[in-house]
Write a protein that holds these residues in place. Structure first.
Motif, short mmCIF file in Angstrom:
data_model
loop_
_atom_site.label_atom_id
_atom_site.label_comp_id
_atom_site.label_asym_id
_atom_site.label_seq_id
_atom_site.Cartn_x
_atom_site.Cartn_y
_atom_site.Cartn_z
N VAL A 5 0.87 -1.18 0.00
CA VAL A 5 0.00 0.00 0.00
C VAL A 5 0.91 1.23 0.00
N ILE A 6 0.81 2.03 -1.05
CA ILE A 6 1.62 3.23 -1.16
C ILE A 6 0.71 4.43 -0.98
N THR A 7 0.96 5.20 0.08
CA THR A 7 0.15 6.38 0.35
C THR A 7 0.89 7.63 -0.11
N GLY A 8 0.14 8.66 -0.47
CA GLY A 8 0.75 9.87 -0.98
C GLY A 8 0.34 11.14 -0.26
N SER A 9 -0.23 11.03 0.91
CA SER A 9 -0.68 12.24 1.61
C SER A 9 0.30 12.66 2.70
N PRO A 10 0.54 13.96 2.84
CA PRO A 10 1.36 14.44 3.94
C PRO A 10 0.58 14.58 5.26
N HIS A 11 -0.68 14.16 5.28
CA HIS A 11 -1.51 14.25 6.48
C HIS A 11 -1.64 12.87 7.12
N LYS A 12 -1.06 12.71 8.28
CA LYS A 12 -1.06 11.40 8.95
C LYS A 12 -2.44 10.95 9.39
N ALA A 13 -3.36 11.88 9.59
CA ALA A 13 -4.70 11.53 10.04
C ALA A 13 -5.74 12.11 9.09
N PHE A 41 6.47 10.67 3.77
CA PHE A 41 7.38 10.65 4.92
C PHE A 41 8.67 9.90 4.63
N GLU A 42 8.91 9.66 3.36
CA GLU A 42 10.13 9.00 2.90
C GLU A 42 10.87 9.96 1.97
N GLN A 43 12.16 9.79 1.87
CA GLN A 43 12.93 10.56 0.91
C GLN A 43 12.85 9.83 -0.43
N GLY A 154 -16.09 14.68 -2.18
CA GLY A 154 -16.76 15.44 -1.13
C GLY A 154 -16.18 15.20 0.25
N CYS A 155 -14.93 14.77 0.30
CA CYS A 155 -14.29 14.44 1.57
C CYS A 155 -13.02 15.26 1.75
N GLY A 156 -13.19 16.48 2.22
CA GLY A 156 -12.08 17.38 2.38
C GLY A 156 -11.26 17.16 3.63
N ASP A 157 -11.83 16.52 4.64
CA ASP A 157 -11.07 16.21 5.85
C ASP A 157 -11.60 14.93 6.48
N GLN A 158 -10.94 14.48 7.52
CA GLN A 158 -11.30 13.18 8.10
C GLN A 158 -12.73 13.18 8.65
N ALA A 159 -13.18 14.29 9.21
CA ALA A 159 -14.56 14.34 9.72
C ALA A 159 -15.55 14.12 8.58
N ASP A 160 -15.25 14.69 7.40
CA ASP A 160 -16.14 14.49 6.24
C ASP A 160 -16.23 13.02 5.86
N ILE A 161 -15.08 12.37 5.76
CA ILE A 161 -15.07 10.98 5.27
C ILE A 161 -15.64 10.01 6.30
N GLU A 162 -15.50 10.35 7.57
CA GLU A 162 -16.04 9.48 8.62
C GLU A 162 -17.57 9.42 8.57
#
Length: 179
Positions: A5-13, A41-43, A154-162
């Motif tokens: 699983v390769i993630t690309g977001s700089p937001h940990k939560a 979070f990797e170089q 329509g999911c701009g932040d974690q509260a939206d997606i939850e």
């Protein structure tokens, strides 16, 4: 069986972190070994386009996080690309990783199932069209099989997606992996 699983977001939560967590939970419950590579979070340097990998048949000349990721990719039967939509495409963090596949195309091609999990603040259906096209082109080029997609519009932040069913869809997608 292994899925990377390769993630690309700089937001940990953030939104895609939740999608990745749920996909991984489903895959693990299906009996798959999971490896997570958080590209933000990797170089990982951008591809230099030096072509030494092609012309001289050597591994990529850059020594960075890809040295950790590539063996996992080669040993995996499935790959999940998890990203927020940044200007209608993969995040730059994930795009760097994808660009660096170039040095390993011949080894990565074929016999892999691939998944796309993406989230965007916007809700219009056309917003995801460019990333879906890019994903489909990547699959076609590397002769990978589509395992499915979760496009969390329509999911701009974690509260939206939850408040949506997208996390359950990501879980089901991971759970759909069979031994």
């Amino acid at each position: 069986m292994k899925v990377t699983v390769i993630t690309g977001s700089p937001h940990k939560a953030g939104t895609t972190a939740l999608l990745a967590d749920e996909f991984i939970r489903g895959a693990q419950e299906a009996g798959w070994e999971t490896v997570r590579f958080n590209a933000a979070f990797e170089q990982v340097a951008p591809c230099l386009g030096c072509d030494r990998c092609r012309n001289e048949g050597i591994p990529c000349v850059q020594k960075d996080g890809m040295e950790k990721l590539v063996p996992e990719l080669l040993a995996s039967q499935a790959i999940a690309l998890v990203t927020p939509l940044y200007y209608f495409g993969f995040s730059s963090q994930l795009k760097r990783v994808i660009d660096r596949f170039y040095a390993y195309n011949h080894k990565l091609a074929g016999n892999k199932k691939v998944f796309l999990l993406a989230a965007a603040h916007g809700q219009d259906s056309w917003i995801a069209e460019p990333i879906v096209k890019h994903y489909q082109t990547l699959m076609r080029y590397l002769k990978w099989e589509d395992g499915g997609m979760v496009l969390a519009m329509g999911c701009g932040d974690q509260a939206d997606i939850e408040r949506t069913l997208f996390p359950q869809e990501a879980y089901k997608l991971g759970r759909s992996l069979h031994r």
